[in-house]
Design an enzyme around this catalytic site. Structure first.
Site, mmCIF file in Angstrom:
data_model
loop_
_atom_site.group_PDB
_atom_site.id
_atom_site.type_symbol
_atom_site.label_atom_id
_atom_site.label_comp_id
_atom_site.label_asym_id
_atom_site.label_seq_id
_atom_site.Cartn_x
_atom_site.Cartn_y
_atom_site.Cartn_z
ATOM 1 N N ASP A 173 0.852 -1.140 0.250
ATOM 2 C CA ASP A 173 0.073 -0.071 0.093
ATOM 3 C C ASP A 173 1.190 1.310 0.442
ATOM 4 O O ASP A 173 1.819 1.426 0.315
ATOM 5 C CB ASP A 173 -1.229 0.326 1.033
ATOM 6 C CG ASP A 173 -1.994 0.596 1.453
ATOM 7 O OD1 ASP A 173 -2.243 1.169 -0.185
ATOM 8 O OD2 ASP A 173 -2.683 1.084 2.255
ATOM 9 N N ASN A 228 -10.558 -2.531 -6.377
ATOM 10 C CA ASN A 228 -9.654 -1.622 -7.027
ATOM 11 C C ASN A 228 -10.146 -1.138 -8.590
ATOM 12 O O ASN A 228 -9.739 -0.065 -8.982
ATOM 13 C CB ASN A 228 -8.187 -2.316 -7.208
ATOM 14 C CG ASN A 228 -7.261 -2.125 -5.694
ATOM 15 O OD1 ASN A 228 -6.236 -3.112 -5.481
ATOM 16 N ND2 ASN A 228 -7.740 -1.120 -5.290
HETATM 17 C C1 IPE Z 1 -5.594 -2.479 -0.486
HETATM 18 O O1 IPE Z 1 -5.027 -1.646 -1.204
HETATM 19 C C2 IPE Z 1 -5.637 -3.315 -1.537
HETATM 20 C C3 IPE Z 1 -4.011 -3.160 -2.667
HETATM 21 C C4 IPE Z 1 -3.088 -3.450 -1.834
HETATM 22 C C5 IPE Z 1 -4.098 -4.249 -4.010
HETATM 23 P P1 IPE Z 1 -6.137 -0.434 -0.970
HETATM 24 O O2 IPE Z 1 -5.411 1.330 -0.773
HETATM 25 O O3 IPE Z 1 -7.099 -0.973 -2.153
HETATM 26 O O4 IPE Z 1 -7.441 -0.396 0.219
HETATM 27 P P2 IPE Z 1 -7.758 0.728 1.200
HETATM 28 O O5 IPE Z 1 -8.407 1.497 -0.130
HETATM 29 O O6 IPE Z 1 -6.464 2.008 1.417
HETATM 30 O O7 IPE Z 1 -8.221 0.308 2.226
HETATM 31 C C1 IPE Z 2 -0.825 -0.134 -3.619
HETATM 32 O O1 IPE Z 2 -0.891 1.525 -3.519
HETATM 33 C C2 IPE Z 2 -1.389 -0.232 -4.924
HETATM 34 C C3 IPE Z 2 -2.676 -0.685 -4.523
HETATM 35 C C4 IPE Z 2 -3.300 -0.910 -4.182
HETATM 36 C C5 IPE Z 2 -3.219 -1.327 -6.353
HETATM 37 P P1 IPE Z 2 -2.386 2.738 -3.446
HETATM 38 O O2 IPE Z 2 -2.441 2.994 -4.841
HETATM 39 O O3 IPE Z 2 -3.437 2.032 -2.641
HETATM 40 O O4 IPE Z 2 -1.926 4.177 -2.743
HETATM 41 P P2 IPE Z 2 -2.380 5.553 -1.889
HETATM 42 O O5 IPE Z 2 -2.820 3.958 -0.968
HETATM 43 O O6 IPE Z 2 -3.541 5.242 -2.519
HETATM 44 O O7 IPE Z 2 -1.103 5.546 -1.205
HETATM 45 MG MG MG Z 3 -4.199 2.366 -0.698
#
Ligand code: IPE
Ligand code: IPE
Ligand code: MG
Length: 256
Positions: free
Chosen positions: A21, A69
């Site tokens: 994340d 996502n």
């Molecule tokens: C969790 O991260 C999913 C992945 C790392 C693929 P997200 O960024 O999508 O989760 P939330 O929305 O913060 O819970």
């Molecule tokens: C994790 O990073 C990657 C995926 C969930 C695909 P994020 O895209 O969720 O990045 P933040 O959490 O918005 O910074």
């Molecule tokens: Mg995230």
């Protein structure tokens, strides 16, 4: 020079699961597009996989794309799918060199056709590799997995191949996305989440019932091998009891 974090070889986890994340926030903090964080994140996957092989970790599950996502802006989803496709193509020599076996869990039918084809080809090309299993959670949702598993069991029952009374934890496990595996092998020992968050976000509800949770402040693009080893050291400092009395020393895995 930074001191290497020492780990106890006999207390390493068998199955590490990582919620990668913070890519978007990392990029935005530098004044860049969110997608630049995803590009950097793909590089980190290589380093963490290589270190996992070095440590002899049996299974590394990476949360790469959740079912939720898909609701992100179409342009970001397209970049993520493009990066995944490129990663699969670029990584094949490294997977071969490290003896890494690729697997994937999730609703893979929802992936773009060319990504799915390359994924299937990479899984097939690496299926006999003996080292770490790199399992990518793609289009993955924990509730989806439980519902899909129930449906698969219902199909077996309706076809007369499975008696309802024969549905036990082992039969259930065998119908999860990863399929049948030796008893306990899918159980996650440690869930590591980056970017300082403390939630599961629909990740591996069945497999994580007795996992330890480690949250690190670094966003995924800054998850170096040193940060990984620090997270594993924190895992090793935990006393795992699995509901038992720790009379005979610290347990490593869920008793069967
Ligand atoms: C969790 O991260 C999913 C992945 C790392 C693929 P997200 O960024 O999508 O989760 P939330 O929305 O913060 O819970
Ligand atoms: C994790 O990073 C990657 C995926 C969930 C695909 P994020 O895209 O969720 O990045 P933040 O959490 O918005 O910074
Ligand atoms: Mg995230």
């Amino acid at each position: 020079m930074p001191v290497e974090i020492l780990l106890m070889p006999e207390r390493l986890p068998r199955h590490v699961a990582i919620i990668m994340d913070g890519n978007g926030r990392w990029a935005q903090a530098h004044g860049w597009q969110r997608t630049r964080g995803h590009e950097q994140g793909a590089e980190v996957v290589r380093a963490v996989t290589t270190e996992s092989v070095r440590l002899g970790i049996a299974r590394l599950t990476l949360y790469a794309f959740s079912s939720e996502n898909w609701s992100r802006p179409a342009a970001e989803v397209a970049v993520l799918m493009g990066l995944l496709h490129r990663f699969l193509i670029d990584e094949l020599p490294t997977l071969h060199a490290n003896g890494v076996r690729l697997q994937a869990i999730g609703q893979l039918d929802r992936l773009p056709r060319e990504v799915r084809q390359t994924l299937d080809a990479t899984i097939a090309a690496t299926r006999d590799h003996p080292n770490t299993i790199l399992s990518l959670a793609l289009s993955y949702g924990g509730r989806d997995e439980l519902v899909d598993t129930c449906r698969a069991l219902a199909v077996e029952v309706a076809a007369g191949r499975l008696a309802p009374a024969a549905i036990d934890a082992e039969a259930f496990q065998a119908h999860l996305y990863a399929g049948a595996c030796p008893k306990g092998a899918d159980a996650v020992d440690v869930v590591i989440r980056t970017a300082g968050e403390h939630r599961l976000s629909n990740f591996l509800p069945w497999q994580t019932i007795y996992a330890e949770y480690v949250s690190v402040p670094e966003p995924w693009p800054e998850f170096t091998v040193a940060v990984y080893r620090r997270a594993l050291a924190e895992y090793q400092s935990r006393e795992r009891r699995f509901g038992c009395v720790p009379a005979n020393g610290v347990r490593q895995h869920l008793p069967h």
